[in-house]
Write a protein that holds these residues in place. Structure first.
Motif, PDB file in Angstrom:
ATOM      1  N   TYR A   1       0.871  -1.172   0.000  1.00 42.23           N
ATOM      2  CA  TYR A   1       0.000   0.000   0.000  1.00 42.23           C
ATOM      3  C   TYR A   1       0.909   1.223   0.000  1.00 42.23           C
ATOM      4  O   TYR A   1       1.714   1.379   0.911  1.00 42.23           O
ATOM      5  N   ARG A   2       0.824   2.018  -1.050  1.00 41.48           N
ATOM      6  CA  ARG A   2       1.674   3.211  -1.197  1.00 41.48           C
ATOM      7  C   ARG A   2       3.145   2.896  -0.892  1.00 41.48           C
ATOM      8  O   ARG A   2       3.823   3.627  -0.182  1.00 41.48           O
ATOM      9  N   GLY A   3       3.566   1.747  -1.362  1.00 37.97           N
ATOM     10  CA  GLY A   3       4.969   1.368  -1.225  1.00 37.97           C
ATOM     11  C   GLY A   3       5.301   0.600   0.044  1.00 37.97           C
ATOM     12  O   GLY A   3       6.394   0.055   0.165  1.00 37.97           O
ATOM     13  N   GLN A   4       4.337   0.541   0.972  1.00 35.08           N
ATOM     14  CA  GLN A   4       4.587  -0.183   2.232  1.00 35.08           C
ATOM     15  C   GLN A   4       4.026  -1.611   2.110  1.00 35.08           C
ATOM     16  O   GLN A   4       2.830  -1.786   1.857  1.00 35.08           O
ATOM     17  N   ASP A   5       4.885  -2.606   2.295  1.00 34.60           N
ATOM     18  CA  ASP A   5       4.417  -3.988   2.268  1.00 34.60           C
ATOM     19  C   ASP A   5       3.379  -4.179   3.387  1.00 34.60           C
ATOM     20  O   ASP A   5       3.666  -3.921   4.570  1.00 34.60           O
TER      21      ASP A   5
ATOM     22  N   LYS B   1       2.836  -7.211  10.655  1.00 34.25           N
ATOM     23  CA  LYS B   1       3.677  -7.934  11.623  1.00 34.25           C
ATOM     24  C   LYS B   1       4.735  -7.018  12.232  1.00 34.25           C
ATOM     25  O   LYS B   1       5.636  -7.470  12.926  1.00 34.25           O
ATOM     26  N   TRP B   2       4.584  -5.710  11.915  1.00 30.72           N
ATOM     27  CA  TRP B   2       5.477  -4.698  12.455  1.00 30.72           C
ATOM     28  C   TRP B   2       6.944  -5.015  12.197  1.00 30.72           C
ATOM     29  O   TRP B   2       7.816  -4.859  13.038  1.00 30.72           O
ATOM     30  N   ARG B   3       7.185  -5.522  10.954  1.00 27.80           N
ATOM     31  CA  ARG B   3       8.571  -5.804  10.591  1.00 27.80           C
ATOM     32  C   ARG B   3       9.149  -4.569   9.932  1.00 27.80           C
ATOM     33  O   ARG B   3       8.449  -3.805   9.302  1.00 27.80           O
ATOM     34  N   SER B   4      10.403  -4.411  10.015  1.00 25.60           N
ATOM     35  CA  SER B   4      11.183  -3.347   9.364  1.00 25.60           C
ATOM     36  C   SER B   4      10.565  -1.955   9.522  1.00 25.60           C
ATOM     37  O   SER B   4      10.501  -1.175   8.575  1.00 25.60           O
TER      38      SER B   4
END
Ligand SMILES: Nc1ncnc2c1ncn2[C@@H]1O[C@H](COP(=O)(O)OP(=O)(O)OP(=O)(O)O)[C@@H](O)[C@H]1O
Length: 367
Positions: free
Chosen positions: A79-83, A89-92
Motif C-alpha cells: 500500500y503506497r509502497g509499504q508492504d 507484523k510490524w517488521r522493518s
C-alpha cells in the motif's frame, strides 16, 4: 513515499490453500487449491479496476488479498509502497502503520445485512467506526456528518433512516449504509465484492451509478468484483477504468474497458463476451467458442496455459508452456496472457490440439 506510488501494488501474488483431504491417511499430501496465481496489478489514485470471472476463478480471494485480509503465499502486496504484511507484523519499522492501511482499504460485500448488527440503528452502526478512527470528533459533528451521508446516498429524510434498524431497510438501503460506512473512513480504495449481485436487476444500475458518482466525488479508487460481465463493464466503462478477466486464479487479460471488450485478445474473454447477451453481440457463433464446456478443477489446473483444455485455438505449445503477459496496444495498457497476442511466436508454428484451429473466428473477434 513517492506521490506517484500506486495505492495498491500486487506483485506476482499467489494464494494457495491446502484442501482438506488425504482420506484416513494423516501423512498423505494435502491437495493445493491455487486460488490466485502470479497476479500482478497496480491500482493508482482515483483508479477503477473491475474484475470479472466465473465462480471459483479466484476473484474474492484476490480482492481479500488486495485489501490485506488474506495473506499471499507468494509474491507481495504493498500500500503506497509499504508492504502490507510487513506492516501488519510490524517488521522493518513500517513507514505506514497497519491501522492506517486498514482504514484506507475498505470493503463492501455482497450481503451488507450480514455486516450490520441487527440490534443497532443505522446511526449507531455508522457512529461506531467513526468514534474509533476519529475520537476527537464531537458527537454533534459526528451525527451531522452521518446524516449528511445518509441524505447524499438518497435516503431521505435522513433522520428517519438514521433511527431505523437493519430489518427496516431494503437490500438496496442496506447496501447504501455499507457504502456510507466505507466512505466515512475516508478510504483510498473500496473493494466492492459482488456488491450489486444480490440486488434486483432494476436496482443494480442505480447502485452502480451511485458508486460511480461517489467514486468521482471523493476520488476513491475502486476494485469492483463481479461474476457478471455486464456489471463489470458498466463500472469500468463509466469510470474510464480498466477491466480485468480472471480464469482459474490467473489474470488473463487486463486493459481499458472499451479496448478489452471491442478487441478482446484472450479466447476466454471472447467466451465471456459471447455469454453476455447485454453486450449486444447479435451475430456470431450460436455455440460458445470453446472446445470443452467444463471448467477444470483449481486443485489441479492444467499445465501450460490454463485455458488450453477449452481453448478453440490451443496448440501443443499452449499445452506445455505458460504464456507470459504481453502488451497488445502501443500505450502498453492492454495486457493479455496468450501466445496469440504476439506475431512471431513459436505458437504459430505449433500443432493445434484436437478440435482446435489457429484461424480466428472473425465473427467473435471483430463484432
Ligand atoms: N479459505 C479457503 N480455503 C480453501 N479453499 C478456498 C478458500 N477460499 C477460497 N477457496 C477456493 O479457492 C478458489 C477460488 O475461490 P474464490 O471464492 O476466490 O473464487 P470466486 O471467483 O470469488 O468465486 P465465487 O464468485 O464463487 O465466490 C475456489 O476453488 C475456492 O473453493
Amino acid at each position: 513515499m513517492s506521490v506517484d506510488q500506486p495505492v495498491l501494488s500486487l506483485s506476482d501474488v499467489d494464494v494457495h490453500f491446502e484442501k482438506d483431504g488425504g482420506g484416513l491417511n494423516p501423512f498423505a499430501d494435502r491437495p493445493t487449491i491455487r486460488a490466485v496465481d502470479g497476479v500482478s496489478l497496480d491500482i493508482g489514485s482515483n483508479d477503477v479496476v473491475a474484475i470479472v470471472g466465473e465462480s471459483g476463478s479466484g476473484k474474492t480471494t484476490l480482492g481479500k488479498t488486495a485489501v490485506g485480509l488474506q495473506q499471499p503465499t507468494g509474491g507481495s502486496i504493498s500500500y503506497r509502497g509499504q508492504d502490507i504484511w510487513a506492516a501488519k507484523k510490524w517488521r522493518s519499522n513500517p513507514s505506514i502503520p497497519y491501522e492506517e492501511i486498514r482504514r484506507s482499504l475498505q470493503i463492501i460485500h455482497q450481503d451488507p445485512g450480514a455486516a450490520l448488527n441487527p440490534n443497532r440503528t443505522v446511526m449507531s452502526s455508522l457512529a461506531a467506526p467513526l468514534k474509533r478512527w476519529q475520537p476527537d470528533l464531537g458527537s454533534e459533528d459526528r451525527e451531522a456528518r452521518i446524516l449528511h451521508f445518509i441524505e447524499r446516498v438518497g435516503m431521505s429524510p435522513p433522520h428517519d433512516y438514521a433511527h431505523r434498524y437493519p430489518h427496516q431497510l431494503s437490500g438496496g438501503e442496506k447496501q447504501r449504509v455499507a457504502l456510507i460506512r466505507a466512505l466515512l473512513m475516508n478510504p483510498d480504495l473500496i473493494l466492492a465484492d459482488e456488491a450489486v449481485s444480490a440486488l434486483d436487476v432494476s436496482l443494480r444500475v442505480e447502485m452502480m451509478d451511485l458508486m460511480l458518482e461517489l467514486q468521482s466525488e471523493f476520488d476513491t479508487s475502486f476494485l469492483f468484483i463481479s461474476h457478471d460481465l455486464s456489471n463489470a463493464r458498466y463500472i469500468a466503462e463509466h469510470s474510464g477504468g480498466r477491466l480485468g478477466v480472471m480464469y482459474l486464479g490467473e489474470l488473463v487479460e487486463l486493459g481499458p474497458a472499451d479496448e478489452v471488450l471491442q478487441n478482446p485478445q484472450h479466447p476466454y474473454t471472447k467466451v465471456l463476451k459471447w455469454a453476455t447477451p447485454e453486450l449486444g453481440v447479435d451475430e456470431g457463433p450460436t455455440e460458445p467458442p470453446v472446445r470443452e464446456i467444463d471448467i477444470p478443477d483449481p486443485v489441479n489446473p492444467p499445465a501450460g496455459c490454463r485455458f488450453h483444455t477449452r481453448c478453440p485455438n490451443a496448440t501443443e505449445q499452449c499445452r506445455t508452456d505458460t504464456p507470459p503477459a504481453a502488451n497488445v496496444d502501443t500505450s502498453g495498457n492492454h495486457h493479455v496472457t496468450c501466445y496469440r497476442a504476439t506475431d512471431d511466436d513459436a505458437y504459430w508454428n505449433s500443432t493445434p490440439l484436437d478440435g482446435a484451429t489457429l484461424a480466428s473466428d472473425e465473427t467473435t473477434h471483430d463484432d
